[in-house]
Each structure stands twice: as structure tokens, then as C-alpha cells.
Design a protein around this motif. Structure first.
Motif, short mmCIF file in Angstrom:
data_model
loop_
_atom_site.label_atom_id
_atom_site.label_comp_id
_atom_site.label_asym_id
_atom_site.label_seq_id
_atom_site.Cartn_x
_atom_site.Cartn_y
_atom_site.Cartn_z
N VAL A 49 0.87 -1.19 0.00
CA VAL A 49 0.00 0.00 0.00
C VAL A 49 0.89 1.23 0.00
O VAL A 49 1.84 1.32 0.80
N GLY A 50 0.58 2.17 -0.87
CA GLY A 50 1.39 3.38 -0.96
C GLY A 50 0.55 4.64 -1.04
O GLY A 50 -0.65 4.63 -0.80
N THR A 51 1.22 5.72 -1.42
CA THR A 51 0.56 7.03 -1.47
C THR A 51 -0.61 7.05 -2.45
O THR A 51 -1.64 7.70 -2.20
N LEU A 54 -3.65 5.83 -0.74
CA LEU A 54 -4.18 6.83 0.19
C LEU A 54 -4.94 7.93 -0.53
O LEU A 54 -6.02 8.36 -0.08
N LEU A 55 -4.42 8.40 -1.65
CA LEU A 55 -5.10 9.45 -2.41
C LEU A 55 -6.46 8.98 -2.91
O LEU A 55 -7.45 9.73 -2.88
N ILE A 90 -7.80 -2.86 4.54
CA ILE A 90 -6.47 -2.50 4.06
C ILE A 90 -5.48 -2.40 5.22
O ILE A 90 -4.34 -2.85 5.13
N ILE A 91 -5.93 -1.81 6.33
CA ILE A 91 -5.07 -1.70 7.51
C ILE A 91 -4.63 -3.09 7.98
O ILE A 91 -3.46 -3.30 8.34
N ASN A 92 -5.54 -4.03 7.96
CA ASN A 92 -5.27 -5.34 8.55
C ASN A 92 -4.67 -6.36 7.60
O ASN A 92 -4.13 -7.38 8.05
N LEU A 104 -3.34 5.72 7.24
CA LEU A 104 -4.49 4.81 7.11
C LEU A 104 -5.34 4.82 8.38
O LEU A 104 -6.58 4.85 8.32
N GLN A 105 -4.68 4.79 9.53
CA GLN A 105 -5.42 4.84 10.80
C GLN A 105 -6.19 6.15 10.93
O GLN A 105 -7.35 6.17 11.38
#
Length: 351
Positions: A49-51, A54-55, A90-92, A104-105
Motif C-alpha cells: 500500500v502506498g501514497t 491513500l489518495l 487494508i489496515i489489517n 491509514l489509521q
């Protein structure tokens, strides 16, 4: 946050309104994550997972803000809950450095807060509390002041809505203490309005007026200091006019209230469909109390077209209050309007 609304035809059904929302929802749902590069993660995971991810996730949350502003929380909340599930997944299951993990959090906390807001707008207060509790836990864990401010200010509104004005004032003051350190005049203005709302419900009109005066001065200094966060973009002179209208309603000066509420409706942008519907129904109620029955009836009936595009428990609750007020007036226009409002509400509940 300006999701433009197309005109709805009077008499359209709830199904028609959901079809009407389809384009906006499609935009939100279409903001899917790019296929992640790199090695695979655990079974069912999404890998690195990258930027870029997140965008995409933040763009989805922004689209939910826009849909809420236009249509209210009723239909949008299921999208927000699904988005929160996606972020949690995605976090987990994803692979990312600590810097991405923190973002992410934070996004999960902001999305949980928005879920709380949408349930608040739908008038499902227990669910709103649950999501706001989750968001506040995240804010505390990350020591993120912006998220704390957002949660406290939202919980202040809920406390006032539920008749807990003292709690509402303390929550707004907690938010204001943190916002002052951030140095965003618009954000401080917004929270000052929420302080004023709690004070007016506590029958402290003097201090409520003082806080609204401060809110007006602060919003006029929006070109100084830090910019306001995206969630506070709606705040401006329309919101201040509306707050003054509520204050004068609480003080029993209904003619003054109608002047401010009329100004709020005139100043509110068309993209904020839910707020425009709320402002117009609140104006109708103030006009009834001011003795302007014919004008009140016209505004109340005129609000129904906007309500075809809005799904908001708060707005419907206000519509019920206006209906009862019109029913209590011995005037032909009031009786006719009350009958039409009742027919509309029953049809909406049955849909």
C-alpha cells in the motif's frame, strides 16, 4: 464540497430519488484502489500500500462529503460504512511502512466520524455515538488534534439535539481550546457557533450573542491563519445567519428570526441541498410563530420539492414540527398546507 443537484419533479417517489442519486454514488463507488504493486500479502490481503492508495481512499471520502451535503445522510451512510470496512481491511491485510500506516489509521478515524455524522443526520443517535466513540479512540491513539476537534464539535451538536445543552457547551469548549492552538479562524468561527447554540438553549442569550459576534469576526478573517479543514468548508455567512435565526427563535423574537433565516436561505449555495431544505422548513416554522401564516404555508409546501432529493431524519423531524404548528392555526392556508405536508410525510414513510 459542491455536488450540483439536478431538479427533481414534484411527486417523484423515493425510488426515483435513489435513481437520481445514482450518478453521484457511481462516482464515489468508482474510486477503487489501483492494483497494488509488489509481493502479495496474507491470504485475502491486498499487498503493498502506498501514497496512490491513500489518495484514492481520501478522494472517496471527499465524494461522500459532497453526497451528504447534497442529499443528506439517509442513503449515503451505507456507502460510508462500506468505505470504513474497506479502510479497515487494508489496515489489517496490507503491507506498508509506519508513515503510511498512520495515515491509514487517521483515515479510518475520519471515516468513522463521518459515519457518525451521517447517522446523526438520519436521527439514529445511538449509532452516531458508537462511530464517534471509535473516531475519538483513534484521535486519542494518534494524538491527532484535528480529528479530536471534529469529533468534539459533532458530539456538541448531538448533545444539543438531545436536550443536553450543558454537555454540548463543554464539548464545544473542548473543541475550541484545541482549535485556538491550530490558528484557523474559520474553524474557530464554526465552533463558536456551536458554543452559542448550547448557550442559547441554556437561556443565556447574552453570552450566546457574544459568541456569535466573535464567530462573525473570525469568519471575516478567513484569509489569515491556517485554512480550514475540508469538513468545515460549508461554514460561512449562511451558517451564521441560520445560527442567528435559531438564537432569536430561542429568545422568542420570531420576527427577527425570520429575517436571519430568510438571509440564510438566500446565501446558501445550491449544492448544499440538505441545508437548504432544513433552512426553508425552519423559516416556515419561524413565520408561523411570527404570525405570518400565509407565507409560512407557502414556504412549507415549497420545501417539498427540495425534500424529494434529500433523505435526512433531522429534516423530516423539523417538517413534522412545522406540520403540527400549521395544524394549530385557524387559517385556510395553514390547514391546506398541513394536509399536504402530512400526505407527503405518510407517502415517504410508506415508500
Amino acid at each position: 464540497m459542491g455536488s450540483a443537484a439536478l431538479p427533481a419533479q414534484k411527486g417523484s417517489t423515493s425510488v426515483d430519488r435513489r435513481v437520481f442519486m445514482a450518478d453521484g454514488i457511481g462516482v464515489a463507488a468508482g474510486l477503487s484502489l489501483p492494483h497494488p504493486p509488489g509481493p502479495a500479502g496474507p491470504p485475502g490481503g491486498i499487498g503493498a500500500v502506498g501514497t496512490t492508495h491513500l489518495l484514492a481512499l481520501r478522494a472517496h471520502l471527499s465524494s461522500l462529503f459532497q453526497l451528504d451535503n447534497a442529499f443528506g445522510g439517509g442513503d449515503v451512510r451505507s456507502l460510508a460504512v462500506r468505505h470504513l470496512r474497506r479502510v479497515r481491511r487494508i489496515i489489517n491485510t496490507g503491507q506498508y511502512p509506519d508513515t503510511i500506516g498512520r495515515q491509514l489509521q487517521l483515515l479510518a478515524g475520519e471515516t468513522a466520524e463521518h459515519c457518525g455524522w451521517l447517522y446523526y443526520d438520519a436521527d439514529e443517535q445511538d449509532n452516531a455515538r458508537r462511530y464517534w466513540g471509535e473516531a475519538l479512540t483513534t484521535a486519542t491513539m494518534l494524538r491527532d488534534t484535528n480529528l479530536e476537534i471534529l469529533v468534539f464539535s459533532s458530539m456538541s451538536l448531538q448533545a444539543c439535539h438531545e436536550g443536553r445543552a450543558r454537555d454540548g457547551l463543554e464539548l464545544a469548549r473542548a473543541a475550541q481550546e484545541r482549535a485556538t492552538h491550530l490558528g484557523s479562524p474559520v474553524l474557530q468561527s464554526l465552533i463558536a457557533v456551536r458554543e452559542a447554540r448550547a448557550l442559547s438553549l441554556m437561556a443565556n442569550g447574552t453570552d450566546a450573542k457574544r459568541r456569535l459576534s466573535a464567530a462573525l469576526q473570525l469568519v471575516d478573517r478567513q484569509d489569515r491563519g491556517r485554512p480550514c479543514p475540508e469538513w468545515a468548508d460549508f461554514h460561512g455567512h449562511a451558517e451564521l445567519d441560520y445560527a442567528h435565526g435559531l438564537l432569536y427563535t430561542d429568545l422568542g423574537n420570531h420576527r427577527a428570526a425570520t429575517r436571519f433565516l430568510s438571509a440564510a436561505l438566500a446565501h446558501q449555495e445550491a449544492s448544499y441541498g440538505r441545508n437548504r431544505a432544513l433552512y426553508r422548513i425552519t423559516l416556515a416554522l419561524a413565520l408561523v410563530n411570527a404570525g405570518e401564516v400565509d407565507e409560512a404555508a407557502a414556504h412549507a409546501v415549497g420545501s417539498l420539492e427540495a425534500l424529494e432529493e434529500v433523505e435526512s431524519g433531522r429534516v423530516m423531524r423539523r417538517l413534522t414540527t412545522v406540520t403540527k404548528s400549521l395544524q394549530a392555526v385557524d387559517a385556510r392556508s395553514a390547514r391546506a398546507a398541513a394536509e399536504e405536508l402530512t400526505e407527503y410525510r405518510l407517502a415517504k414513510e410508506a415508500a
